[in-house]
Write a protein that holds these residues in place. Structure first.
Motif, short mmCIF file in Angstrom:
data_model
loop_
_atom_site.label_atom_id
_atom_site.label_comp_id
_atom_site.label_asym_id
_atom_site.label_seq_id
_atom_site.Cartn_x
_atom_site.Cartn_y
_atom_site.Cartn_z
N UNK A 80 0.80 -1.23 0.00
CA UNK A 80 0.00 0.00 0.00
C UNK A 80 0.82 1.28 0.00
N UNK A 81 2.10 1.18 0.41
CA UNK A 81 2.98 2.35 0.55
C UNK A 81 2.45 3.37 1.55
N UNK A 82 1.66 2.92 2.53
CA UNK A 82 1.18 3.82 3.58
C UNK A 82 2.16 3.76 4.76
N UNK A 83 2.74 4.91 5.05
CA UNK A 83 3.72 4.98 6.13
C UNK A 83 3.05 4.77 7.48
N UNK A 84 1.86 5.38 7.65
CA UNK A 84 1.12 5.23 8.90
C UNK A 84 -0.14 4.44 8.61
N UNK A 91 8.61 -0.89 11.26
CA UNK A 91 9.93 -0.46 11.74
C UNK A 91 10.08 -0.60 13.25
N UNK A 92 9.05 -0.22 13.99
CA UNK A 92 9.11 -0.35 15.44
C UNK A 92 9.20 -1.84 15.82
N UNK A 93 8.45 -2.67 15.13
CA UNK A 93 8.47 -4.11 15.41
C UNK A 93 9.83 -4.71 15.08
N UNK A 94 10.45 -4.25 14.00
CA UNK A 94 11.79 -4.71 13.65
C UNK A 94 12.78 -4.34 14.76
N UNK A 95 12.67 -3.12 15.26
CA UNK A 95 13.53 -2.70 16.37
C UNK A 95 13.31 -3.54 17.62
#
Length: 109
Positions: A80-84, A91-95
């Motif tokens: 979807x290319x939706x950042x939010x 990204x938070x989950x990857x961290x």
């Protein structure tokens, strides 16, 4: 990771996921987001409570949960290319995956 720091990060992560599901439900009426966000929050609150008692088990559950969220939301972002919310959650989950992996390695030594 120190137990109190990992607990704090996990509680913040759980709160972030729960709040995200609630906001999506309130804004768009998505019951799936409400259930997924609430379920994820409950899982990570459990992880936070288990970290001091059984860090290996808690970190292992945390890794599985955060990898699953990274994969699902990362896939959604690519589609979807939706950042939010998709990009941010992935990204938070990857961290958090890295944080749990670090905690697992430290607990095993």
């Amino acid at each position: 990771m120190e137990s109190s720091r990992s607990q704090t990060l996990t509680i913040l992560y759980a709160s972030f996921l729960g709040a995200g599901g609630l906001v999506d439900y309130l804004n768009g009426g998505s019951k799936i987001s409400l259930v997924a966000g609430g379920g994820s929050a409950a899982l990570f609150y459990y992880v936070a409570t288990e970290l001091p008692r059984n860090p290996v088990l808690a970190s292992s559950i945390g890794i599985v949960g955060s990898v699953a969220l990274t994969g699902m939301m990362g896939s959604r972002y690519l589609r979807t290319r939706t950042v939010i919310p998709a990009g941010v959650v992935s990204l938070v989950s990857l961290g958090m995956t890295g944080a749990y992996l670090h905690g697992l390695i430290r607990s095993s030594c």
